[in-house]
Design a protein around this motif. Structure first.
Motif, PDB file in Angstrom:
ATOM      1  N   SER A   1       5.456  -4.581  -3.262  1.00  0.00           N
ATOM      2  CA  SER A   1       4.989  -5.893  -2.809  1.00  0.00           C
ATOM      3  C   SER A   1       6.176  -6.842  -2.695  1.00  0.00           C
ATOM      4  O   SER A   1       7.210  -6.660  -3.350  1.00  0.00           O
ATOM      5  CB  SER A   1       3.924  -6.447  -3.748  1.00  0.00           C
TER       6      SER A   1
ATOM      7  N   ALA B   1      -5.102  -0.132  10.321  1.00  0.00           N
ATOM      8  CA  ALA B   1      -5.379   0.894  11.336  1.00  0.00           C
ATOM      9  C   ALA B   1      -5.117   2.303  10.790  1.00  0.00           C
ATOM     10  O   ALA B   1      -5.274   3.291  11.520  1.00  0.00           O
ATOM     11  CB  ALA B   1      -4.522   0.645  12.574  1.00  0.00           C
TER      12      ALA B   1
ATOM     13  N   PHE C   1     -16.215  -0.013   1.959  1.00  0.00           N
ATOM     14  CA  PHE C   1     -16.556   1.105   2.846  1.00  0.00           C
ATOM     15  C   PHE C   1     -17.151   2.239   2.023  1.00  0.00           C
ATOM     16  O   PHE C   1     -16.603   2.601   0.976  1.00  0.00           O
ATOM     17  CB  PHE C   1     -15.303   1.605   3.568  1.00  0.00           C
TER      18      PHE C   1
ATOM     19  N   ARG D   1       0.835  -1.195   0.000  1.00  0.00           N
ATOM     20  CA  ARG D   1       0.000   0.000   0.000  1.00  0.00           C
ATOM     21  C   ARG D   1       0.878   1.257   0.000  1.00  0.00           C
ATOM     22  O   ARG D   1       2.090   1.161   0.189  1.00  0.00           O
ATOM     23  CB  ARG D   1      -0.895   0.011   1.235  1.00  0.00           C
TER      24      ARG D   1
ATOM     25  N   ASN E   1      -7.719  -8.877  17.424  1.00  0.00           N
ATOM     26  CA  ASN E   1      -7.797  -7.434  17.579  1.00  0.00           C
ATOM     27  C   ASN E   1      -6.385  -6.851  17.557  1.00  0.00           C
ATOM     28  O   ASN E   1      -5.396  -7.585  17.680  1.00  0.00           O
ATOM     29  CB  ASN E   1      -8.467  -7.084  18.905  1.00  0.00           C
TER      30      ASN E   1
ATOM     31  N   PHE F   1       6.967 -12.256   7.626  1.00  0.00           N
ATOM     32  CA  PHE F   1       5.891 -12.062   6.659  1.00  0.00           C
ATOM     33  C   PHE F   1       4.577 -11.862   7.398  1.00  0.00           C
ATOM     34  O   PHE F   1       4.154 -12.739   8.165  1.00  0.00           O
ATOM     35  CB  PHE F   1       5.819 -13.286   5.737  1.00  0.00           C
TER      36      PHE F   1
HETATM   37  P1  FAD Z   1      -2.657  -5.492   8.678  1.00  0.00           P
HETATM   38  O1  FAD Z   1      -3.024  -4.260   9.386  1.00  0.00           O
HETATM   39  O2  FAD Z   1      -3.609  -6.075   7.677  1.00  0.00           O
HETATM   40  O3  FAD Z   1      -1.259  -5.250   7.969  1.00  0.00           O
HETATM   41  C1  FAD Z   1      -0.728  -6.129   7.005  1.00  0.00           C
HETATM   42  C2  FAD Z   1      -0.069  -5.277   5.934  1.00  0.00           C
HETATM   43  O4  FAD Z   1       0.642  -6.156   5.064  1.00  0.00           O
HETATM   44  C3  FAD Z   1      -1.061  -4.513   5.077  1.00  0.00           C
HETATM   45  O5  FAD Z   1      -0.804  -3.120   5.151  1.00  0.00           O
HETATM   46  C4  FAD Z   1      -0.832  -5.069   3.672  1.00  0.00           C
HETATM   47  O6  FAD Z   1      -0.921  -4.069   2.662  1.00  0.00           O
HETATM   48  C5  FAD Z   1       0.571  -5.625   3.770  1.00  0.00           C
HETATM   49  N1  FAD Z   1       0.829  -6.735   2.836  1.00  0.00           N
HETATM   50  C6  FAD Z   1       0.106  -7.879   2.717  1.00  0.00           C
HETATM   51  N2  FAD Z   1       0.659  -8.668   1.769  1.00  0.00           N
HETATM   52  C7  FAD Z   1       1.735  -8.006   1.289  1.00  0.00           C
HETATM   53  C8  FAD Z   1       2.708  -8.287   0.280  1.00  0.00           C
HETATM   54  N3  FAD Z   1       2.688  -9.449  -0.407  1.00  0.00           N
HETATM   55  N4  FAD Z   1       3.670  -7.366   0.020  1.00  0.00           N
HETATM   56  C9  FAD Z   1       3.687  -6.183   0.713  1.00  0.00           C
HETATM   57  N5  FAD Z   1       2.801  -5.871   1.670  1.00  0.00           N
HETATM   58  C10 FAD Z   1       1.837  -6.764   1.967  1.00  0.00           C
HETATM   59  N6  FAD Z   1      -9.044  -4.296  16.020  1.00  0.00           N
HETATM   60  C11 FAD Z   1      -9.244  -3.714  17.236  1.00  0.00           C
HETATM   61  O7  FAD Z   1      -8.487  -3.958  18.183  1.00  0.00           O
HETATM   62  N7  FAD Z   1     -10.273  -2.813  17.434  1.00  0.00           N
HETATM   63  C12 FAD Z   1     -11.116  -2.479  16.428  1.00  0.00           C
HETATM   64  O8  FAD Z   1     -12.031  -1.678  16.630  1.00  0.00           O
HETATM   65  C13 FAD Z   1     -10.930  -3.075  15.150  1.00  0.00           C
HETATM   66  N8  FAD Z   1     -11.760  -2.772  14.134  1.00  0.00           N
HETATM   67  C14 FAD Z   1     -11.552  -3.339  12.919  1.00  0.00           C
HETATM   68  C15 FAD Z   1     -12.409  -2.996  11.881  1.00  0.00           C
HETATM   69  C16 FAD Z   1     -12.241  -3.549  10.637  1.00  0.00           C
HETATM   70  C17 FAD Z   1     -13.188  -3.175   9.542  1.00  0.00           C
HETATM   71  C18 FAD Z   1     -11.168  -4.468  10.408  1.00  0.00           C
HETATM   72  C19 FAD Z   1     -10.979  -5.084   9.047  1.00  0.00           C
HETATM   73  C20 FAD Z   1     -10.325  -4.812  11.424  1.00  0.00           C
HETATM   74  C21 FAD Z   1     -10.495  -4.259  12.691  1.00  0.00           C
HETATM   75  N9  FAD Z   1      -9.641  -4.569  13.747  1.00  0.00           N
HETATM   76  C22 FAD Z   1      -9.847  -3.985  14.980  1.00  0.00           C
HETATM   77  C23 FAD Z   1      -8.529  -5.517  13.590  1.00  0.00           C
HETATM   78  C24 FAD Z   1      -7.211  -4.814  13.237  1.00  0.00           C
HETATM   79  O9  FAD Z   1      -7.353  -4.171  11.993  1.00  0.00           O
HETATM   80  C25 FAD Z   1      -6.118  -5.847  13.166  1.00  0.00           C
HETATM   81  O10 FAD Z   1      -6.006  -6.585  14.365  1.00  0.00           O
HETATM   82  C26 FAD Z   1      -4.725  -5.264  12.905  1.00  0.00           C
HETATM   83  O11 FAD Z   1      -4.751  -4.146  12.067  1.00  0.00           O
HETATM   84  C27 FAD Z   1      -3.883  -6.347  12.271  1.00  0.00           C
HETATM   85  O12 FAD Z   1      -2.574  -5.909  12.058  1.00  0.00           O
HETATM   86  P2  FAD Z   1      -1.637  -6.760  11.091  1.00  0.00           P
HETATM   87  O13 FAD Z   1      -0.317  -6.101  11.095  1.00  0.00           O
HETATM   88  O14 FAD Z   1      -1.700  -8.191  11.451  1.00  0.00           O
HETATM   89  O15 FAD Z   1      -2.341  -6.690   9.665  1.00  0.00           O
END
Ligand code: FAD
Ligand code: UDP
Length: 393
Positions: free
Chosen positions: A217, A43, A254, A36, A347, A232
């Motif tokens: 990516s 978040a 959205f 992205r 979360n 990863f």
């Molecule tokens: P992500 O935030 O998904 O980050 C992963 C990143 O990896 C992304 O930016 C993506 O672009 C990148 N990526 C993926 N594949 C590749 C690739 N091949 N190459 C390069 N980049 C890549 N949690 C709460 O605690 N409270 C809430 O109120 C809450 N509300 C939510 C509402 C919604 C609509 C959603 C969908 C989720 C919500 N969550 C909430 C959950 C929260 O979003 C997640 O727990 C948290 O953001 C996860 O973090 P992460 O790093 O695992 O994943």
């Protein structure tokens, strides 16, 4: 070309927490990439054209019972105390969700006390021998009628399947109360980052050992960068080229709307467990505390295609994930983390806790290796040495 100690894929909570720890505590050189055009993953928040702070990927409310997680994030942000509230539109009325004493009294035109409502719910509930599914969880507590009013339609929309097909953990996220507590969460720590999530991530990633590359990516750079180990945080099935088949994810579309009024709806979130095509509507200013003459709301429309937002907690998906997990364990030098990397409906705070645990594991491996090496060389493992020995390997 420069060699990095770690390539971290994904700049969300999982990737960013790990990048910061490895860079600041272990003096590791980290390349953090995201496909992205921004950091902070799901978040991510930003100011729209009218200057209103909005969450690009839907409402994110921070809550945790973990003192460690809260203290850790507090290194990168100040907080605004915030207790989240939700109303549900049921039978033409707006009533508190989770179901509580006021919900029942309003819905049925009663005036029950807490003790009486306990009996009332017990008389509606259908005891189940085993609580295996998301349907069992609710029906065993409040019975079929309330299940159908509050859970069945919402869940079918959100997940594209019946609650009876989903693990119990999904609807178990939402409690039932016999008191008048109308907060959505009851965690010890409930607060929003004072200047927004993105600012908190900027502070996290400001260390000179971290290089951030956006619009990038994993597949497009993997052959061109040199690194010792990989973390990863994208979808684990994508990493392994879907060799066992695709893990299902649920997505959302959205729809944002600006309104020329300071307040649009009577609660931060209104849930629609009925026939509307959307599940909930959020008004951001309640969450952020921002004062502005306009306001922005967002509708969430569940989708089967699109960005992978929700792993789908079903028995068969759990089994498929286990195959990928076994492959991951056997893949040396690659760690998986986060909601997509470990296929867990986590979360934000759970992802942070998971990332801190993984950091300790990685760091222990590393410190253990340094100790072995320094014993061999008959030298003591000073911090400066620890920063150099392994990266010059
Ligand atoms: P992500 O935030 O998904 O980050 C992963 C990143 O990896 C992304 O930016 C993506 O672009 C990148 N990526 C993926 N594949 C590749 C690739 N091949 N190459 C390069 N980049 C890549 N949690 C709460 O605690 N409270 C809430 O109120 C809450 N509300 C939510 C509402 C919604 C609509 C959603 C969908 C989720 C919500 N969550 C909430 C959950 C929260 O979003 C997640 O727990 C948290 O953001 C996860 O973090 P992460 O790093 O695992 O994943
Ligand atoms: N849920 C429901 N009705 C509601 C709120 C939640 O049926 O009014 C169910 C639905 O299956 C949802 C799950 O409970 O996916 C978890 O709700 P939560 O608010 O935690 O969902 P999230 O914020 O993660 O989308």
């Amino acid at each position: 070309m420069k060699r990095f100690d770690y390539l971290i894929v994904g700049a969300g909570f999982a990737g960013s927490v790990l990048a910061e720890r490895l860079a600041s505590q272990d003096n590791k050189k980290v390349l953090l990439i995201d496909k992205r055009n921004h950091i902070a993953g799901n978040a991510y928040d930003y100011f729209d054209k009218n200057g209103i702070l909005i969450h690009k990927y839907g409402p994110h409310i921070f809550h945790t019972n973990s003192g460690e997680v809260f203290e850790h994030l507090s290194k990168f942000t100040e907080w605004r105390p915030y207790q989240h509230k939700v109303l549900a539109q049921v039978d033409g009325q707006l009533v508190p969700m989770p179901i509580n004493l006021d919900t029942i009294n309003k819905l049925y035109g009663l005036n029950l006390t807490a003790l009486q409502v306990t009996d009332f719910l017990a008389s509606m509930a259908e005891p189940r021998e085993k609580i295996l599914t998301s349907e069992d969880v609710v029906i065993s507590k409040v019975g079929r009628e309330l299940y159908e009013k509050f859970f069945r339609g919402y869940t079918r929309k959100q997940w594209g399947c019946d609650p009876s097909e989903l693990d119990a953990s999904v609807t178990a996220r939402v409690p039932t109360r016999t008191n008048r507590d109308d907060r959505y969460f009851t965690d010890t720590y409930q607060a929003m980052p004072l200047y927004g999530y993105t600012r908190m991530f900027e502070n996290m990633l400001g260390h000179p050992n971290i290089k951030v590359m956006l619009n990038t990516s994993f597949s497009e750079i993997t052959d061109y960068v040199f690194y010792n180990e990989l973390i990863f945080t994208g979808p684990i099935d994508e990493y392994f080229n879907y060799c066992f088949g695709k893990l299902p994810y649920r997505s959302l579309e959205f729809r944002f709307e600006s309104h020329d009024t300071p307040v649009y709806q009577p609660a931060p979130v209104i849930n629609y467990p009925n026939d509307n095509p959307y599940t909930r509507v959020t008004e951001f200013k309640y969450l952020t505390g921002q004062e502005h003459r306009k306001t922005v709301i967002v509708y969430e429309y569940p989708r089967s295609e699109g960005d992978p937002y929700y792993p789908v907690p079903k028995p068969e998906n759990g089994l498929l994930y286990k195959k990928y997990q076994a492959l991951a364990s056997a893949t040396k030098g690659v760690y998986f983390a986060g909601r997509l990397g470990t296929y867990k409906y986590y979360n934000m705070d759970q992802v942070v806790a998971q990332a801190l645990t993984l950091y300790r594991k990685i760091s222990q491996n590393y410190n253990g290796a340094v100790e072995v090496l320094s014993k061999k060389l008959h030298i003591s493992p000073t911090p400066a040495l620890m920063g150099n020995v392994l990266s010059s390997d």
